[in-house]
Design a protein around this motif. Structure first.
Motif, PDB file in Angstrom:
ATOM      1  N   LEU A  83      57.922  72.897 -30.015  1.00 30.14           N
ATOM      2  CA  LEU A  83      59.191  73.578 -30.224  1.00 30.14           C
ATOM      3  C   LEU A  83      58.901  75.070 -30.065  1.00 30.14           C
ATOM      4  CD1 LEU A  83      62.186  73.477 -31.241  1.00 30.14           C
ATOM      5  CD2 LEU A  83      61.256  73.793 -33.541  1.00 30.14           C
ATOM      6  N   HIS A  99      51.895  71.754 -32.741  1.00 25.63           N
ATOM      7  CA  HIS A  99      52.437  71.284 -34.015  1.00 25.63           C
ATOM      8  C   HIS A  99      53.319  70.061 -33.731  1.00 25.63           C
ATOM      9  CE1 HIS A  99      51.871  75.115 -36.678  1.00 25.63           C
ATOM     10  NE2 HIS A  99      50.962  75.087 -35.726  1.00 25.63           N
ATOM     11  N   SER A 100      52.831  69.144 -32.915  1.00 24.37           N
ATOM     12  CA  SER A 100      53.646  67.970 -32.579  1.00 24.37           C
ATOM     13  C   SER A 100      53.998  67.199 -33.853  1.00 24.37           C
ATOM     14  CB  SER A 100      52.906  67.089 -31.584  1.00 24.37           C
ATOM     15  OG  SER A 100      51.767  66.500 -32.163  1.00 24.37           O
ATOM     16  N   THR A 101      55.203  66.655 -33.884  1.00 22.82           N
ATOM     17  CA  THR A 101      55.821  66.221 -35.135  1.00 22.82           C
ATOM     18  C   THR A 101      55.021  65.198 -35.944  1.00 22.82           C
ATOM     19  OG1 THR A 101      57.937  66.603 -34.059  1.00 22.82           O
ATOM     20  CG2 THR A 101      57.979  65.386 -36.123  1.00 22.82           C
ATOM     21  N   TYR A 102      54.662  64.074 -35.346  1.00 24.32           N
ATOM     22  CA  TYR A 102      54.033  62.994 -36.113  1.00 24.32           C
ATOM     23  C   TYR A 102      52.592  63.331 -36.480  1.00 24.32           C
ATOM     24  CZ  TYR A 102      58.136  60.143 -35.332  1.00 24.32           C
ATOM     25  OH  TYR A 102      59.424  59.674 -35.333  1.00 24.32           O
ATOM     26  N   THR A 125      51.400  66.267 -36.918  1.00 19.22           N
ATOM     27  CA  THR A 125      51.486  67.293 -37.956  1.00 19.22           C
ATOM     28  C   THR A 125      51.840  66.682 -39.308  1.00 19.22           C
ATOM     29  OG1 THR A 125      52.084  68.955 -36.309  1.00 19.22           O
ATOM     30  CG2 THR A 125      52.627  69.453 -38.608  1.00 19.22           C
ATOM     31  N   ALA A 126      52.695  65.673 -39.307  1.00 19.02           N
ATOM     32  CA  ALA A 126      53.038  65.010 -40.578  1.00 19.02           C
ATOM     33  C   ALA A 126      51.801  64.369 -41.214  1.00 19.02           C
ATOM     34  CB  ALA A 126      54.134  63.980 -40.350  1.00 19.02           C
ATOM     35  N   TRP A 127      50.958  63.720 -40.402  1.00 17.67           N
ATOM     36  CA  TRP A 127      49.697  63.173 -40.942  1.00 17.67           C
ATOM     37  C   TRP A 127      48.807  64.295 -41.464  1.00 17.67           C
ATOM     38  CZ3 TRP A 127      48.112  58.152 -41.780  1.00 17.67           C
ATOM     39  CH2 TRP A 127      48.916  57.143 -41.242  1.00 17.67           C
ATOM     40  N   ARG A 130      52.402  58.378 -34.392  1.00 19.00           N
ATOM     41  CA  ARG A 130      53.726  57.781 -34.568  1.00 19.00           C
ATOM     42  C   ARG A 130      53.620  56.269 -34.778  1.00 19.00           C
ATOM     43  NH1 ARG A 130      58.220  57.576 -29.853  1.00 19.00           N
ATOM     44  NH2 ARG A 130      60.001  56.971 -31.123  1.00 19.00           N
TER      45      ARG A 130
END
Lengths: 232, 232, 232, 232
Positions: free
Chosen positions: D25, D98-101, D103-105, D196
């Motif tokens: 993003l 900072h890709s979403t999944y 980064t969540a991990w 993901r």
């Protein structure tokens, strides 16, 4: 005049549908198209990006998994395709992808429960997940054994490959098939969407029951039964 | 001069919105557009891919579900559309999709709770989920009964079809409607987004309360009430 | 020569970013752009689809919420914008969306906990969720009160609007702001992504701790502090 | 004739892949490309939007993190890149997103467990999550320490950087690398997809076991082993 031209073209067109339908990342998928008269199928070459494919690059392989024509190496999953073509006389196309939601169910080693009519429009059972193989089978002729694992998953539950055109290979990912490569690709999109809906359904209501039998039967038969009238 | 031209064109345009809005996979949806003066509606033909549609291919059907004009078979959900047009005098369009999140709620057989103003901007109730029918109704005139099941879902909860323009059919998927086909399509995108938000809301806070009455009223009335001033 | 041309153009361009960034469905959002010298802002007209917008259609409103120029009705959220411009001297743009993940947190009435550096790159606090208003405030001058509710949410937690440029309005959805409309739009994409990441983080590890203070400080200061050196 | 032209071009092309693959993003990511003979790497300038990039804007930096050429400031993560190039002789490209999944991990501070063959096609271990640093390291030369934290995460678990080409930095986000910048970008898409799938797998079956050793070995070796035959 190339006697394999038709299946090369069909395999090419069907392979190119996978990225369009959002079912593959990079080269994580392959489609094959069979010619029953010639006893061969055309399959995606190994490791070639979709944007570099052409009908000419398809590899021709017989139903024992032996390459008949083509300078590129066929998909590493070729033997799995060969086993299914050899034993299931009425299929003309096979698809393998690592599509996200179907693969997550495969990794969870769970059948996808039949929770709604979107599922029942296509078949009347939970979509089976073939159990992972034992160490010996894995260390042996792995892709060949994968084909038998898929066949056993259906047979052990009394399912016909002509009704149930999709399966999960436990810890791995989905395989689908059909009378044509187009139908097999269609099925690979269906199993992904059904997998996504079933996941969400369980999140929304953990104790959700399976679909009642009369509704399974109604939806399947209106599309596939003797007096079918389906199509939206 | 074709007296059905207007509704054929309207039904065509509205059907083509479904893939653009991401609400359908393949042919998993249909839209109809009614002409109240002529007592008929135009509906998508059965099983025809969206890219092959044209206004001329729309099928004209009366409010008893009888085909009046058209060489293709109308959508298999046609009788459900007919029942709703026959009983609800002020609707001009109906949409059925299997959009992912709304279908997951339908499969979970749960009403979608009203958790926020995005929902209250459109209606003041939980979006009802019609219970699955009994075996006899399913084995009988199924699509016709689906229409009555939808009507009962609203009536049993005292909702007007002019306020609540969306419903889930348990185990199946959403139906929406409106004064025009465009509004019905709008509503099908709204129920999908509201379904997605409600799912996420419960994941983020499992014990979340419903929206307070004053806020429901405020948001609904500023858009739909006598002194409405809404529009962002 | 139109003295409002600059802010009309700026508001138009910023509004058009919302659908491109995937932050709005239909007209569920609005952006305004302020001219501090003239004491007015340009805001999206109410209910006009993004594809029909043009700079000329923007409505000019003063900081008391009174329309100064324009034949269309301004966004129904206009008074909320006006309150914030009137009290926060250093902001030049405001955005309101119903973006999916941020709205889900708002519906859950929870602050978004600071779980990672993506969040700390933008501010040093949990993103506050303003509590829903009481019935009297809702039934009164609702959009005006929403502005004060936002201001109170920051003030009660000791946050500056110059650091914390985003907020959730409980049961409703996010508002963001910034020195320019572009920055406000940027912030609306950031709050949506941070909301999505925080949701996933809690799913992956329900008992996850907040980010340690030194890491919050480090990331915020390298981007915003006296010796800032950030930018990837 | 610019002796850095090749790596400028390579870094530019690789950076431009990040938005195409949906991994960033705004400017939340960066890629570098190394020239081992010259002992330098080209890296994205800090804070420049992808649409404004060009090969000429890339900054040339040596393996101690000192800028050698370029008028723009290099990415704020430059020292992390420098440390890895200095210590790992066989890598030619590094990517941070900072890709979403993924980064969540990272925010959950969890290794990504190896649940399926999509993961085992790329490496044989859980993808390690480097623990957050202590306050002293964070307040010191933070980006430099991040490089060592990454190296320690692999070394402490006996992993080679030539096999395990991806890591999560706890509370932060993923870093990936490879022999070329293209391979490093490929790995950044792989870690996002594996993240993901692992998330969904745990949602579908909370108590899911890791992949059995024989299957890990089979899939890794058919792609990377002495007799590798992989490629789909």
């Amino acid at each position: 005049m190339d006697k394999y031209q038709d299946i090369k073209e069909a395999a090419y067109q069907a392979n190119m549908q996978l990225p369009k339908l959002g079912l593959v990342l990079f080269t994580f998928g392959n489609v094959s198209a069979a010619n029953r008269n010639l006893g061969v199928f055309a399959i995606k070459p190994s490791g070639v990006p979709y944007e570099d494919l052409s009908p000419e690059k398809m590899v021709i392989v017989d139903f024992d998994g032996v390459t008949v024509e083509g300078s590129l190496r066929p998909s590493s999953d070729t033997k799995t395709h060969a086993v299914l073509y050899k034993h299931w006389e009425n299929i003309g196309g096979i698809v393998h992808t690592h599509s996200t939601y179907a693969t997550a169910w495969a990794q969870a080693q769970r059948d996808i429960p039949i929770y709604g009519t979107t599922h029942a429009d296509h078949n009347t059972f939970d979509i089976p997940c073939a159990p992972p193989m034992n160490d010996e089978m894995i260390q042996g002729d792995y892709e060949y054994q994968t084909g038998f694992q898929i066949m056993n998953a259906l047979e052990s539950k009394g399912m016909s490959y002509e009704e149930m055109e999709m399966v999960l290979v436990g810890n791995h990912a989905p395989f689908t098939w059909g009378k044509t490569p187009e139908k097999a690709v269609y099925n690979s999109a269906v199993v992904e969407e059904v997998a996504r809906m079933a996941y969400l359904t369980e999140q929304i209501r953990p104790s959700v029951p399976r679909l009642q039998d009369s509704l399974i039967r109604k939806h399947y038969d209106r599309k596939h039964g003797a007096g079918s009238y389906y199509g939206q």
